[in-house]
Every structure is written in structure tokens, then in C-alpha cells.
Design an enzyme around this catalytic site. Structure first.
Site, short mmCIF file in Angstrom:
data_model
loop_
_atom_site.label_atom_id
_atom_site.label_comp_id
_atom_site.label_asym_id
_atom_site.label_seq_id
_atom_site.Cartn_x
_atom_site.Cartn_y
_atom_site.Cartn_z
CB CYS A 1 -7.22 -2.14 10.45
SG CYS A 1 -7.71 -2.85 8.88
CE LYS A 34 -4.36 -9.67 7.45
NZ LYS A 34 -4.32 -8.36 6.74
C1 LIG Z 1 -2.22 -5.98 2.14
C2 LIG Z 1 -1.94 -5.32 3.45
C3 LIG Z 1 -2.41 -5.86 4.64
C4 LIG Z 1 -2.16 -5.25 5.86
N1 LIG Z 1 -2.60 -5.83 7.02
C5 LIG Z 1 -2.28 -5.28 8.23
C6 LIG Z 1 -2.61 -5.92 9.46
O1 LIG Z 1 -3.16 -7.01 9.49
N2 LIG Z 1 -2.30 -5.29 10.63
C7 LIG Z 1 -1.65 -4.09 10.64
O2 LIG Z 1 -1.37 -3.54 11.72
N3 LIG Z 1 -1.28 -3.47 9.50
C8 LIG Z 1 -1.58 -4.04 8.28
N4 LIG Z 1 -1.19 -3.41 7.11
C9 LIG Z 1 -0.45 -2.14 7.19
C10 LIG Z 1 1.07 -2.35 7.07
O3 LIG Z 1 1.55 -3.14 8.12
C11 LIG Z 1 1.80 -1.00 7.05
O4 LIG Z 1 1.56 -0.32 8.25
C12 LIG Z 1 1.38 -0.13 5.91
O5 LIG Z 1 1.17 -0.90 4.75
C13 LIG Z 1 2.39 0.97 5.58
O6 LIG Z 1 3.65 0.46 5.23
P1 LIG Z 1 4.14 0.21 3.71
O7 LIG Z 1 3.97 1.51 2.99
O8 LIG Z 1 5.56 -0.23 3.83
O9 LIG Z 1 3.26 -0.84 3.14
C14 LIG Z 1 -1.44 -4.04 5.90
C15 LIG Z 1 -0.95 -3.49 4.70
C16 LIG Z 1 -1.18 -4.11 3.48
C17 LIG Z 1 -0.63 -3.49 2.23
#
Ligand SMILES: Cc1cc2nc3c(=O)[nH]c(=O)nc-3n(C[C@H](O)[C@H](O)[C@H](O)COP(=O)(O)O)c2cc1C
Ligand SMILES: Cc1cc2nc3c(=O)[nH]c(=O)nc-3n(C[C@H](O)[C@H](O)[C@H](O)COP(=O)(O)OP(=O)(O)OC[C@H]3O[C@@H](n4cnc5c(N)ncnc54)[C@H](O)[C@@H]3O)c2cc1C
Ligand SMILES: Cc1cc2nc3c(=O)[nH]c(=O)nc-3n(C[C@H](O)[C@H](O)[C@H](O)COP(=O)(O)OP(=O)(O)OC[C@H]3O[C@@H](n4cnc5c(N)ncnc54)[C@H](O)[C@@H]3O)c2cc1C
Ligand SMILES: Cc1cc2nc3c(=O)[nH]c(=O)nc-3n(C[C@H](O)[C@H](O)[C@H](O)COP(=O)(O)O)c2cc1C
Ligand code: FES
Ligand code: FES
Lengths: 323, 281, 323, 281
Positions: C149, C65
Site C-alpha cells: 500500500c 479491505k
Molecule cells: C480505493 C481503493 C482502496 C484500496 N485499498 C486496498 C487495501 O486495503 N488493500 C490492498 O491490498 N489493496 C487495496 N487497493 C488496491 C486494489 O486492491 C488493487 O490492487 C488496485 O486498485 C489495482 O486494481 P484496479 O486497477 O482494478 O483497481 C485499493 C484500491 C483502491 C482504488
């Protein structure tokens, strides 16, 4: 599509979307009255195909397939790939050209009594100007300038992502017609508000958004893209939350411009989300590809939902929007 | 588990009839599911409208109950059966067909149809039904429509990868059946074999199968001077003529496989154009 | 998730993702070896939560995170809304800060034997610099600079959408650490290649993409956004085709930069699509939220799929990518 | 129709045990489905692991078979029943709960759990179980755990919108039950009614229900000097502690409802902070 209770589902099941219906909740987009706030989205409506399934004159409006100055061949096939809760298309605006449109689909739609939004495509400013001029004294009710198609190499999205170029184009087109002119925006931009402003400053009477997002799928058996074109445009329920936020952001920045919300609508409830995000009307796209009657069903469901929301219904009727 | 927003066959069909329209997407009941081969299934569905309106070469769209996979899956109608049923024969190749193969009699499936413009069977003639693999189903329906027609004879020439899963059904509907598997040759082998018996004045070829096969059959027909009708495949976005995804190049321009076809006269198709690059199985 | 035949499904069913496994197909990202090409995506992994379900040391990498210089409170709740085949979140980088991370999650992860990618968050260039300095001689294997973000008001996405600002930031961070530095890009831009180049020119050793797309849902009973914050970031299978096209476009433009592909991965097959689009590795995000074991299952499925693709496997092993 | 990528209860549980891990998401069998009220259902599921590990206040995630709606739906475990079954009681409020209500015995549902940190029932005490509407299920499980314990008494005070759908089940597990519907008052009315009978030295309040109700109960407890444990609700992204979506403000910081809770001591919660703004039903 979420939050449908059993009772609501039973209503949906009992509803006959083909039954004659007196619309209780209309809207007005840039001065043009729509029977209800639900139109068909460009490229997902074809009169010969859809007219068999429902009375197209009963839609809020019919946005027709993009027309270009001359017939366009479109892209090679395959032109569609499935994606989770959506699809990617690279049709590339295959269409028989504006001359054919003026003698064929448009008069037939008008004869049926439809409210027609004519979607305009081009590879260059000149192309757009030619089509708009040809349409200037046609019976089309509104024009929708598609500066957001990701599937053509020149024009299309390249204009819609460049605020200056867009402003120049819309200013030019504004000089060619008095018809209500809707500019259809692409979500593939860093700052939608900048682009929206450029269109409005150029003389757009309304905005419609969103067009598709650039996307692709790969065939893991060949290691190559499924679409012959490589990439295409993503549409369908999957883009719903993205589309809502675009409408919302434009509405926050431009409180008065009429907005047609598009993207992932497949029910009265999802249509309603767009109205609460600030849209004056909506259009149904990909959902119509997987259920021909979907646009009419969405319109009927929304008519019922608006019964319970007289404040919103009243605003729409006056050409205003929810804030 | 299925929570469906669409309405049952009978209601949609009634509603459409009342409104003077075509019936839209609806939920119908699966009445049978039987394996014909490894990964090849024969499925029957009860739908009064389809049973009454199923021209040879027409197809239906089936839809997944999992709305994450929302696009239409088109399948040729292979037969109309008693009890307002239609039959399809399909192979499991992906998510959708896998799901359909798990359906049991009594379960529901969403469909749309009939779709497409089928074979022209007007003329009394000697019909040569030339099919390959999963291209056989629409030819079965053609054979069913032609069965018992006076002045008509039917010969099926079928090519399979390995097991001859459609021979039993097709055999019961045609005057003559020859089939072959990959190991021994292809349908052109069969065409050459029967060519001596053909009355070139009376013969019409109907063909459906993988694109390379149909290309070869069309070339054979041209060479032999026989008219041929080809039932094409294409990746579809809607299946009912609205999205312009499924086009094929013809001498009359880029036409929609789903609405202008799937059946086209062989001599109208441009076989090597970009528009027909995708290889059907 | 598409194109899974019965036979393949039976394999999936028979597979025990928890069984000890010797990885046959590793990858190398910017010089750092990963046991397999599948990592966890930042914000969707928490050691205390996920460690109960599988051996986290067996992932290709663990992206933790986002950590900030001081503890962050994150956004008000509700922080999630469902969307078709996906979700919208506005967690807003709630985290206990880099000091806590250095004495708690990081050493515990390293003690388990995990390859750790530390995700770095900030509200300003200064914030990022503080965190990167604190991590410079930590046992983290790689740093992932989150300039994407959508849920924080300063820093975050505002840097990631501005090529100049991004270049300046990355140049500064490059001076602070020798660790392999991954820059995590946002898809909410007009021209991803421009931004990607800015990061690489600034000294990024690798890129990871995509972060979430801006999105929202509206509660039709109140007419208001479901998320307390209004908008949030969309993730999950719904963004798969969009994410693939971003990776593909960056790969076409920058043939040599290592790329970690992210977005909608929920199976070995969808992971494989990213590798064919040009990624050197992938990360699993939202899928892990609805199935804790998903990242490990994806890794195991991919290991099997790579058996049949020796050319691709060979390239990955050498730190190269599919072209 | 369900084509599921996840594996059956027994396999996942075995695999997890072999690996010394918690069992992940799995497919379990629905064994019963019964309406308790209009739109309120009692559902039983066979899952050996859950039946053996279901602390009072713990919940499970259920998942839709339609992967278009993929997020977890959390439900409190209301009872453990013979035959390795657990019970939940839920109201139909949206897409997911509607789908679950259509499940029939024999059908499959995906789940994860047990999740969360439950009630502290260590102390022999007089337990006051104060529940509102769909907040009653975890209190039923608390009553079940407390039943027959020496030195323990249980009184349930339940508030309902209209029908008292949980009284029958709760009544069989507690020493005393008082309930009320919206028309006649709320649980505070009941608390005031029983307050004369309370031994303040021995009484512990367990409460679960809509946020305004729990806020009122917590205030009443503070006033009366009784310890209270509150079982909270929050919109969840994962339900097992990884996404930090479900937080609630406490004197110990922003904690996760799904993992640090759902049960928190009333005096640790900050009742009016932003973090707890969402109104549970
Ligand atoms: C609940 C949640 C929290 C996230 N927190 C971060 C974070 O702290 N830092 C970051 O770079 N990306 C964060 N992301 C983005 C994910 O790492 C990822 O790039 C994004 O969700 C797309 O991938 P996915 O479709 O497999 O979820 C977060 C995503 C979700 C769903
Ligand atoms: C007019 C027509 C008639 C057909 N009739 C039959 C038949 O009788 N029996 C039979 O077994 N198959 C038939 N097919 C092929 C059948 O539609 C595909 O095998 C099926 O759609 C694959 O679905 P899937 O979900 O299993 O595969 P997936 O690969 O998971 O499907 C993903 C998407 O690609 C599309 N797609 C995949 N393969 C094809 C293909 N070969 N052609 C067109 N679209 C494809 C699907 O429709 C879907 O939208 C026909 C195709 C067409 C166009
Ligand atoms: C720890 C916990 C225990 C619960 N126990 C019970 C119970 O025993 N019985 C019962 O009837 N209900 C219970 N709920 C509420 C239940 O989870 C929701 O009613 C359910 O998730 C709604 O799903 P839906 O698909 O029908 O609604 P939709 O509105 O379609 O759901 C959309 C999304 O919002 C979430 N959501 C919707 N309403 C709520 C809510 N009130 N709280 C949290 N998330 C919500 C859903 O989980 C889903 O992700 C509990 C909630 C929590 C957090
Ligand atoms: C097959 C297809 C063709 C399209 N053609 C056009 C077009 O010609 N002009 C246009 O402005 N938009 C076109 N679009 C975009 C849609 O009008 C709409 O903006 C987009 O699909 C998002 O809405 P949806 O999610 O409801 O489909 C097309 C979309 C699809 C799926
Ligand atoms: S598939 Fe849409 S027009 Fe043919
Ligand atoms: S719901 Fe994900 S941490 Fe609680």
C-alpha cells in the site's frame, strides 16, 4: 484535460495554433533558453512528418528520435498496441544513425531556427560515448541521454535502473562534451531519487522524466502478446498521474536541478500540472501521435494559462522552478 | 455524446491554408451510413480538403470519441463524392469500428488526412485491380481515378469471404469485374482465369487485401512478369510518419507503411521478413 | 474493452448479471477452490455497500479491505483524484480493526457462503503478525498480505519494495498460520521477480499483483496536490498494460506459483488477458467503484469466454496456468 | 457518440427487482435541458426507479460517456416530476459537468442511485431551508416532500453568488422565500432577519451549501438552540459506500458522506477536523 469549462473550451476552439504568435512566457533549462516551456518528446517527433503541420521552430524545443552510433533496425512488428487512454510501443529505437542525423535532420532543424535537444541511444557505455563525441561540436543545443528505453535489450533501461552504472556512464560522458546534458530517467525503478542523484552527481545538467513504463497487451484470440517483442513501453494520458509523482518526488529531493517533465501531457492544463510539480519545462509525446498539432496547441494553451500566473511565469523565465 | 477539443473541418482547413501547412486533426460531419453486408458499412463524410486531395491508395485516420481508445484507426478512401464528400468502407472488428458503425448522418467524427503515398497511375495501361475483402476500398478509388482516362482499361478481380459487398460500387467504375467467394476459390483463381486475355506489355497490377493474398498475387505477377503495386496494412501508432511503428521490410530498408507507403512496388517488398509478419485480415 | 464487436456488445446487453447462474469454469488458487476466476480486489469491496447490488457469494472470492490490529483512521481528505481512465486514491487503509472484522464482516460473508480472502495490513512486522495470528483459526479461506500500500507511512509499500525485509516478514508469518497465504506485491519496484522470489522463498502460497502505482494530480488553481496526502495510488483501466506485464514477468520467472492478476480489469476480455499472461485468477478493483455490479459482470463475461477456450479452462480447473 | 456497455434503465431496474437487489449503473434518457443561469443547468432524466425512490437529500452519480473521465459525478436530486422523471440542477465547473450540459433531450446518460441517507422529515415542524448556490437542489426536494404536509411550514433562505437561479422553483414549493446575493450579504443575514418570526420549539433547520456557509449556519443554530441537519459534500470515489474516500469527522468517528450521509445532524459533525477540510463550492 479535466476541468475545462465551456468558456475555456470555446477559447480552445477559437484558438488558431498555427497563427503567428509572440511567446510571452519562455523558460531556461540548464542555461538554454526555450521560447516556451513546451517541447516535443523524443520518438514522437519527426521533421518530415511534423514539419508539414506546424512551424517546428516555434516549439520550446525539439527532442529528436534517439540516435545510435550506427543505424538501428528496431524491433519486429507489430510495434504498437492500444491501451486504455494510452498505448504500448516497442519501436526499439529504429534510427538511421548519428552520421545521417548530423547531415540530415539536425542541420535542417537548425536552419529552421529550432532549439534542438538531441536524444542519444546506445547498447553500451561505448555506444553512448561515440554518439556524444560525434555530437560534441554539432549545432545541437542540448543532449538528452536516453538511459530509459525499455525496448532495447542491452543499454537503455538497464543502465537507467542501476544507480552505479548510471553514475559511471554519465561521469564518462561529462568528460566528452560541454553541451548541456539532460539525462532521461525511467520510472521502472524502486527509488527514483537514488537514480536521479546518481545522474546529477555524474554531471547531468538537467533531468528529463519519465520515459515509458513497461507494459503489454495480449490478443485474446491467440493468447499471445500483441507486440512482436512481448512487452513494450506505456505512454499517453494514462501515465499522467504516475509521471507527475515522479517529477514531484525528484523535485522534493533535488531542489535545484532543472527538470523536463514528460508523461501524458495533452493540454496546457496538464502541462501546467508538471510545472507546479516542479518541472522547468515539459515535453509532449503520445498526444502528438494522435494529433500532429498537439505540441503546438499545448504550448499556446500554456502561454495563455501562464498569463494568469505571473509568479510561476517569472520563476520559469529565470530558470527557476515552482516550489 | 461528444465533447470535442478539436475544431471543425472548415476552421482547421482554413487555418492550415492560411499558415501554408497541412490540415491537422479535425472534426468532420458524417453524411451517410449504410450497411453493405453483415458488419460491413459504407460511410460518407463531408470534408472539403479530403474531397480535393484524395489520391488513390491514400487513407485517413479516424479517431474514437471515447478518449479511452485514443489510437488512430486507418481506412482507405474508397471514393470522392459530390458535395465535398469522401467515402470509406469498413468492417466492424473491434471497439473503434463498432463505434463508427453507430454514427448517424449529422454526427461528428474526428479525422486526419489524406495520409500515405498512393498508387502510381501515371501510365496509360490495362490496370488489373486485384482486391480481397476490406482491401477493396483503395482499389475502388483507383478505379474512380482511372475512369474515363484515355488509353486506360480497368479489370477488377475481387475475392470475398462470402458476400460480394463491393461489387456494385466497383462494377460501376471498371470495364470488367470478376469476383469470387471463399467457397469457390481466391483471386489467384481469377487471375488464372483472365490470364489468357492479358496483354503483358500493357498490364499493371494494383492489389490490396490480406497479406497472404498479396503475397500470392506478387508471386503470380513475378511469374507472369507483370509489374504490381501492393497496398499494405500495418498496425499504426500515428499514421503520418512520426513514430516508426508501421514498418515493412523492403530492399530499400525498413520503410514506413503510413508515409513511404501504403503502396509499394511488389518487387521492392521483402515478403517473408520479420517486418511484415502481422497478418492483415 | 477493446475489440468488442456489435454482436458481442449485444450479448453483453442481453446478459443479466444478476440472474442465477451455474458457473461452468472454476479455478483453484493455492488449493482453495474459487467458483469462478474473478474476485473483488481489496479496498474496493464492502459488504454493506456491494451486497445490495449482487449476490456476493457468487464471486470467485471476496478480498476484503485491509485489516490492521487496531482501528485505523486513514488519511485526511480529499482522498481521491481522477486521472485519465483511472483514479488516484490515498484512503490510507481506514478500517475498524481485526477484532471488529472477526465479529462483523467475516462471519456475515461466510454465512452468505462467500469464499473470503482476508487482506492484512500493518505498520510493522509486529502488526502483521498480530493480525495473522488473530485470523489463524478464523473462517477466512485465504489471507492476502498487503505489503504494497503506497498510502501508509510505515510498513505497507516499504516492506514490499525490499526483498530482504519482505522475506523476513513472510517467513515469520508463515510460522503463524497454515492458511493459504497470498502476498500482494507492489509494482513500484525495479525488479518484480526478485521481490516475488523473496515472498515465495519466505513461504507464500500465492502472489497477487499489482497493487496501485504511486501517482498524483495537481489542482492548477491552487498549484497544490489534489490529495491531502500529496501522492496516492493509481488504479483503473489506465494501469492495465502495466499490470499485465508484471504478471507476465513473474509468470516467466516462477512457472509454478499461483498468481492472482489485478489491475485495470473492467470486462471479461481484460480478465482473460491476465489469464493468458499466466494468472490463475483475477480481481476487479476500481471498475467496481464506477459500476457496483462490475465484478459480477466480469465473472459472467469470462465464464462465456472460457466456453470457447476449453484448454485454458481445463488448466485453471486443475490449479494450473496458461504458459 | 456513445457506445455503451451498460444497459438501459428499464432492463436494469427489472433485473434488479427480479433478483431482489438495488438497480446498479444504468443508461437513462435525458428528457430536458434548460439553462437557469450562466453555466447553471436544469436537467431532467427519465428513470422509473429513481422517480419512485428519491428521499430528500439523496443524490445520484452521473458518469461521463468519455471513459477517459470515469469517476462518478454526484448531484443532489432536486425534484421528482411527472412521467417518471427526476430533476437535477448543476453548474458547469469541469470536464464532466461541461459534457452533461451538452446533452440534449433524447440522449443517454449513465447513472447510479438513489444514493445516500437524506434529511429526516418525520416531524411536523417549521422547516427552515437554508441553502447556498448549488447546495439548493437537495433543499428543493425537501420542500417538495414537505409540501402539503399537515402541521408543516416551510421557509427557504437562499444565498447566491449573483443570479437567484433557484428562486422560481423553490418559491413554488415553500410558504416563504427570502434570498440574497453576495453583494448584499449571506444566509446568516437572512437568518438574523427571520429570527424574530421563529418558534424555537417547532423549528428545524435543513442546510446545504458551501462548507463555510454550513459551518456558520451550524454555529447560528447552536447559538439559537435549533436542531440543524447539514447536507455535506465530499470528493467521492464510488458514491455508494465501498471505497471509504468521502469521509467526514463526526463525534461517532470518521463516517462516509455518501452512505452515512450526505445529511448529518449539525451537532454530530466535527467542524474543524482534517476530515472536512475540502471546501465545497
Ligand atoms: C480505493 C481503493 C482502496 C484500496 N485499498 C486496498 C487495501 O486495503 N488493500 C490492498 O491490498 N489493496 C487495496 N487497493 C488496491 C486494489 O486492491 C488493487 O490492487 C488496485 O486498485 C489495482 O486494481 P484496479 O486497477 O482494478 O483497481 C485499493 C484500491 C483502491 C482504488
Ligand atoms: C493503411 C490501412 C488502411 C486500412 N483500410 C481499411 C479499410 O478501408 N476498411 C477496413 O475495414 N479496414 C481497413 N484497415 C483496417 C482498419 O484500420 C482496422 O480494422 C481498424 O483499425 C480496427 O479498429 P478497431 O478499433 O475496430 O479494432 P481494435 O482491435 O479494437 O483496435 C485496436 C488497435 O489496433 C489497430 N488495429 C486493429 N486491427 C488492425 C488492422 N487489421 N490493421 C491495422 N491496425 C489494426 C487499431 O487501429 C487500433 O489502434 C486499414 C488498415 C490500414 C493500416
Ligand atoms: C453529495 C453531493 C451532491 C452534489 N450535488 C450537486 C448539485 O446538486 N449540483 C451541483 O452543481 N453540484 C453538486 N455537487 C458537486 C458536483 O458533484 C461537482 O461539481 C462535479 O462532480 C464536478 O464534476 P466535473 O467533472 O465538472 O469537475 P472536475 O473537476 O473535472 O471533476 C474531477 C473529479 O472531481 C470531483 N469533484 C470536482 N468537484 C467536486 C466537488 N465540489 N465535490 C465533490 N467532488 C468534486 C468530480 O466528481 C470528479 O470525480 C455535489 C457533490 C456531492 C458530493
Ligand atoms: C513511439 C514512441 C517512441 C519513443 N522513442 C523514444 C526515444 O527514441 N528516446 C526517448 O528518450 N524516448 C522515447 N519515447 C518516450 C517518450 O519520449 C516519452 O518519454 C514517453 O512517451 C512519455 O511521454 P508521453 O506520455 O507524452 O508519450 C518514445 C515514445 C513513443 C510513444
Ligand atoms: S504509424 Fe507512425 S510512422 Fe507509420
Ligand atoms: S465515495 Fe466511496 S465510500 Fe463514499
Amino acid at each position: 484535460m479535466s476541468q475545462r469549462t465551456i468558456a475555456e473550451m470555446q477559447t480552445a476552439i477559437a484558438m488558431d495554433p498555427l497563427e503567428p504568435h509572440v511567446w510571452r512566457h519562455g523558460t531556461v533549462v540548464a542555461g538554454t533558453p526555450w521560447k516556451n516551456p513546451v517541447g516535443t518528446a523524443s520518438g514522437t517527433f519527426n521533421l518530415d512528418a511534423c514539419g508539414g503541420y506546424y512551424d517546428v521552430s516555434q516549439m520550446g524545443a525539439i527532442s529528436t528520435k534517439g540516435v545510435s552510433p550506427v543505424p538501428w533496425e528496431g524491433n519486429p512488428t507489430p510495434r504498437t498496441a492500444e491501451s486504455p487512454a494510452g498505448m504500448v510501443n516497442s519501436v526499439g529505437l529504429q534510427n538511421p544513425g548519428v552520421d545521417h542525423y548530423l547531415v540530415d535532420e539536425l542541420p535542417r532543424l537548425k536552419a529552421l531556427g529550432a532549439t534542438v535537444v538531441t536524444n542519444v541511444a546506445g547498447h553500451s557505455d561505448e555506444d553512448y560515448a561515440i554518439v556524444v563525441e560525434r555530437l560534441a561540436d554539432s549545432p545541437a543545443d542540448m543532449l538528452e541521454i536516453n538511459v530509459s528505453c525499455p525496448n532495447v535489450s542491452h543499454g537503455g533501461m538497464s543502465v537507467g535502473t542501476d544507480a552505479k552504472a548510471l553514475n559511471r556512464l554519465i561521469t564518462r560522458l561529462r568528460g566528452l562534451t560541454d553541451k548541456p546534458m539532460v539525462v532521461k530517467l525511467t520510472p521502472n525503478v524502486t527509488d527514483i531519487v537514488e537514480v536521479a542523484r546518481a545522474a546529477v552527481d555524474g554531471g547531468a545538467d538537467a533531468l528529463s522524466l519519465i520515459n515509458t513504463l513497461v507494459g503489454m497487451r495480449i490478443d485474446i484470440n491467440t493468447g499471445k502478446p500483441i507486440l512482436a517483442q512481448g512487452t513494450g513501453g506505456v505512454s499517453g494520458p494514462c501515465i499522467l498521474p504516475i509521471a507527475l509523482s515522479f517529477v514531484w518526488r525528484v523535485r522534493q529531493a533535488l531542489p535545484d536541478i532543472p527538470i523536463i517533465g514528460i508523461g501524458g501531457i495533452d493540454s496546457g492544463r496538464t502541462a501546467l500540472e508538471f510545472l507546479y510539480a516542479g518541472a522547468n519545462a515539459v515535453e509532449v509525446g503520445a498526444a502528438a501521435l494522435v494529433d500532429p498539432v498537439a505540441p503546438m496547441r499545448v504550448a499556446r494553451e500554456l502561454d495563455d494559462l501562464l498569463d494568469e500566473r505571473p509568479d510561476l511565469a517569472e520563476l520559469l523565465k529565470k530558470g527557476k522552478c515552482w516550489r | 455524446m461528444k465533447t470535442n477539443l478539436f475544431i471543425s473541418t472548415s476552421r482547421v482547413e482554413e487555418q492550415a491554408e492560411r499558415a501554408g501547412r497541412l490540415p491537422g486533426r479535425r472534426t468532420a460531419q458524417v453524411t451517410g451510413m449504410e450497411p453493405l453486408d453483415r458488419q460491413v458499412w459504407r460511410m460518407t463524410i463531408r470534408d472539403p480538403y479530403l474531397a480535393a486531395h484524395a489520391p488513390a491508395g491514400a487513407f485517413i485516420n479516424l479517431y474514437s470519441a471515447d478518449r479511452m481508445t485514443m489510437m488512430p484507426r486507418p481506412f482507405g478512401i474508397s471514393r470522392v463524392l459530390a458535395g465535398e464528400q469522401i467515402e470509406i468502407i469498413f468492417a466492424v472488428v473491434g471497439q473503434g469500428t463498432n463505434e463508427f458503425s453507430l454514427l448517424q448522418p449529422g454526427m461528428a467524427v474526428d479525422l486526419l488526412g489524406p495520409l500515405g503515398h498512393g498508387f502510381d497511375l501515371e501510365k496509360p495501361a490495362d490496370y488489373l485491380l486485384v482486391g480481397g475483402g476490406l482491401g477493396v476500398p483503395p482499389l475502388i478509388r483507383a478505379a474512380q481515378c482511372l475512369q474515363g482516362r484515355s488509353g486506360v482499361s480497368t479489370t477488377a478481380l475481387l475475392g470475398y469471404r462470402d458476400h460480394r459487398f463491393a461489387d456494385a460500387i466497383m462494377g460501376s467504375l471498371t470495364d470488367r469485374l470478376e469476383s469470387i467467394d471463399n467457397a469457390s476459390g481466391d483471386v489467384i483463381t481469377l487471375l488464372d482465369r483472365v490470364s489468357g486475355d492479358i496483354d503483358t506489355e500493357r498490364t499493371i497490377i494494383l492489389t490490396c487485401g490480406p497479406l497472404p493474398m498479396m503475397r500470392a498475387v506478387a508471386a503470380w505477377a513475378r511469374k507472369t512478369g507483370l509489374p504490381a503495386q501492393c497496398c499494405m496494412e500495418s498496425r499504426m501508432g500515428c499514421g503520418y510518419g512520426t513514430c516508426v511503428a508501421c514498418v515493412v521490410d523492403t530492399v530499400d530498408g525498413r520503410l514506413k507503411v503510413c508515409k513511404d507507403g501504403p503502396v509499394f512496388a511488389a518487387d521492392r517488398l521483402i515478403w517473408d521478413a520479420e517486418g511484415s509478419k502481422e497478418m492483415p485480415r
